[in-house]
Design a protein around this motif. Sequence first.
Motif, PDB file in Angstrom:
ATOM      1  N   VAL A   1       0.853  -1.189   0.000  1.00  0.00           N
ATOM      2  CA  VAL A   1       0.000   0.000   0.000  1.00  0.00           C
ATOM      3  C   VAL A   1       0.886   1.235   0.000  1.00  0.00           C
ATOM      4  CG1 VAL A   1      -1.918  -1.139   1.140  1.00  0.00           C
ATOM      5  CG2 VAL A   1      -0.164  -0.030   2.518  1.00  0.00           C
TER       6      VAL A   1
ATOM      7  N   ASP B   1      -2.744   5.070   5.804  1.00  0.00           N
ATOM      8  CA  ASP B   1      -4.170   5.405   5.808  1.00  0.00           C
ATOM      9  C   ASP B   1      -4.907   4.827   4.595  1.00  0.00           C
ATOM     10  OD1 ASP B   1      -3.156   7.000   3.824  1.00  0.00           O
ATOM     11  OD2 ASP B   1      -3.927   8.889   4.630  1.00  0.00           O
ATOM     12  N   SER B   2      -4.199   3.989   3.797  1.00  0.00           N
ATOM     13  CA  SER B   2      -4.826   3.306   2.662  1.00  0.00           C
ATOM     14  C   SER B   2      -4.719   1.796   2.788  1.00  0.00           C
ATOM     15  CB  SER B   2      -4.175   3.747   1.357  1.00  0.00           C
ATOM     16  OG  SER B   2      -4.329   5.137   1.151  1.00  0.00           O
TER      17      SER B   2
ATOM     18  N   ARG C   1      -9.757  -1.147   2.910  1.00  0.00           N
ATOM     19  CA  ARG C   1     -10.736  -0.702   1.917  1.00  0.00           C
ATOM     20  C   ARG C   1     -12.149  -1.050   2.361  1.00  0.00           C
ATOM     21  NH1 ARG C   1     -12.753  -4.307  -1.839  1.00  0.00           N
ATOM     22  NH2 ARG C   1     -12.619  -2.820  -3.561  1.00  0.00           N
TER      23      ARG C   1
ATOM     24  N   PHE D   1     -10.744   4.186   1.103  1.00  0.00           N
ATOM     25  CA  PHE D   1      -9.600   3.618   1.819  1.00  0.00           C
ATOM     26  C   PHE D   1      -9.395   4.343   3.146  1.00  0.00           C
ATOM     27  CE2 PHE D   1      -8.995   2.659  -2.627  1.00  0.00           C
ATOM     28  CZ  PHE D   1      -8.577   1.334  -2.606  1.00  0.00           C
ATOM     29  N   SER D   2      -8.856   3.595   4.115  1.00  0.00           N
ATOM     30  CA  SER D   2      -8.629   4.170   5.440  1.00  0.00           C
ATOM     31  C   SER D   2      -7.551   3.374   6.163  1.00  0.00           C
ATOM     32  CB  SER D   2      -9.931   4.146   6.257  1.00  0.00           C
ATOM     33  OG  SER D   2     -10.274   2.809   6.567  1.00  0.00           O
ATOM     34  N   ASP D   3      -7.295   3.782   7.403  1.00  0.00           N
ATOM     35  CA  ASP D   3      -6.344   3.028   8.230  1.00  0.00           C
ATOM     36  C   ASP D   3      -7.031   1.934   9.035  1.00  0.00           C
ATOM     37  OD1 ASP D   3      -7.725   4.431  10.133  1.00  0.00           O
ATOM     38  OD2 ASP D   3      -6.016   5.614  10.835  1.00  0.00           O
TER      39      ASP D   3
ATOM     40  N   LYS E   1     -15.921  10.349   2.855  1.00  0.00           N
ATOM     41  CA  LYS E   1     -14.948  10.135   1.781  1.00  0.00           C
ATOM     42  C   LYS E   1     -15.632   9.674   0.502  1.00  0.00           C
ATOM     43  CE  LYS E   1     -10.720   8.985   4.325  1.00  0.00           C
ATOM     44  NZ  LYS E   1      -9.619   7.985   4.430  1.00  0.00           N
TER      45      LYS E   1
END
Length: 319
Positions: A137, A141-142, A145, A182-184, A195
Motif C-alpha cells: 500500500v 491510511d490506505s 478498503r 480507503f482508510s487506516d 470520503k
Amino acid sequence: MNRISPLIVLAVSAMLSACAPQAFVIITEMRGPSQSGLNLGGKSIALAYLYGEDPRDTLFNNAIASGFAGRLEEDYFGGRQQIELFMLQRDKKGNYASKDTLVNLILDTGRDVVFLFDVPEFGVPTVSTPERVTGTVSAPDSAYRSVAKLPFTTKVYVYDSMNKDDKVLGYAGSNNLAPVVFSDGRVDVETLAGKAWTMAGMVPEAEKAGSKAAASFLPTWKEDSFFVIYYDGAEQAWNRAAEFAYRYRWKEAMDEWMTLLQNRNKDKRACAAYNIGLACFMLGQPELALEWLDRSDRDTPVSLSRDLREKIKNYTGKQ
C-alpha cells in the motif's frame, strides 16, 4: 449488416414507367427508435442539469450527465463530442418538467433535442466493514478498503422538438453508487461515508450510472429492404452505379447517378434523383434525401418514391 437480393423484382418494372427501368432489393439493418420510444438519429442534442445549494448535487449531476452524454455520443456520433452540457441553477419554484421550460432550452441551445437532469435525491449511505488491502500500500491510511453504498434517485426530462407528439417525456430511476474508500481501518462509518461523497469517490461511479441510464435512449436495429432502380443496357453509369450500390458503396454510386441528371429523358432523371435520395439516406443525411425525392417528383413521380419517403420519416421521427 447488409444483404443484397440478387433477384430482380419484376413487379417493379411494371410500376416504374418508360424504357423498362428495373430494380433490385437491398436488405440491410436500419437504426430505429430507442426503447424509450424516442428516435435520436440524425438530430442534434443538448444536455442540461440543475444544481442547488448542496455541492453534492453539482458534483453528481455533472458526472452523471457526462457519462450519459458520452454513451449517446458513442452510438449516434461515432464517439465525437457533439453533445454540449449546460448548467442551470435550480429555482425551488420552477417547474422543470413543463413544456415551456424545455422549449426555452431548445431555443437557448439551438438543438433539436434537449435532456434535463433534475437535482438528485440521496438516501442514507452505508459502508461495509473495512478489509485489509492485500499487497503493498502507498500509505498507512490506505491499508484498508471499504465499499460504500450511496442510494440516489434521479429524474430526467426530455423534449424532442421534431417529435410529432410534441410533449415532454419524463423518466426516473433509482440505484446505488458503490465507490471504494480507503482508510487506516480505525475511522468511523460517518467519516468513511464522507470520503465516498468526494470527487474521487463519487464521480467515476456517477459517470458509470449515467452511461447505464443512456441505454434506454440508444437505437434499436431492424432489418428492412430498399429498392435501387437501374436501366439495363442504357448508359454505363447505370450499371456502374448499380454495382456500387450492390456493394453498399453509396458515395461512389451517387457520383455515377449524378452524371445522369442531365439526361433528356425525364423518367431517367427522376429515377437517378430517387437513387441519389436513397444514397443520401443510407449515408445518414435524411433531410437531403427528402430534397432529392422532391426533385425526382418534379420530373415525374416514381411509384417507389412514396414508400422511401415514408420510411425516411419513420426512421428519423421527422414528420
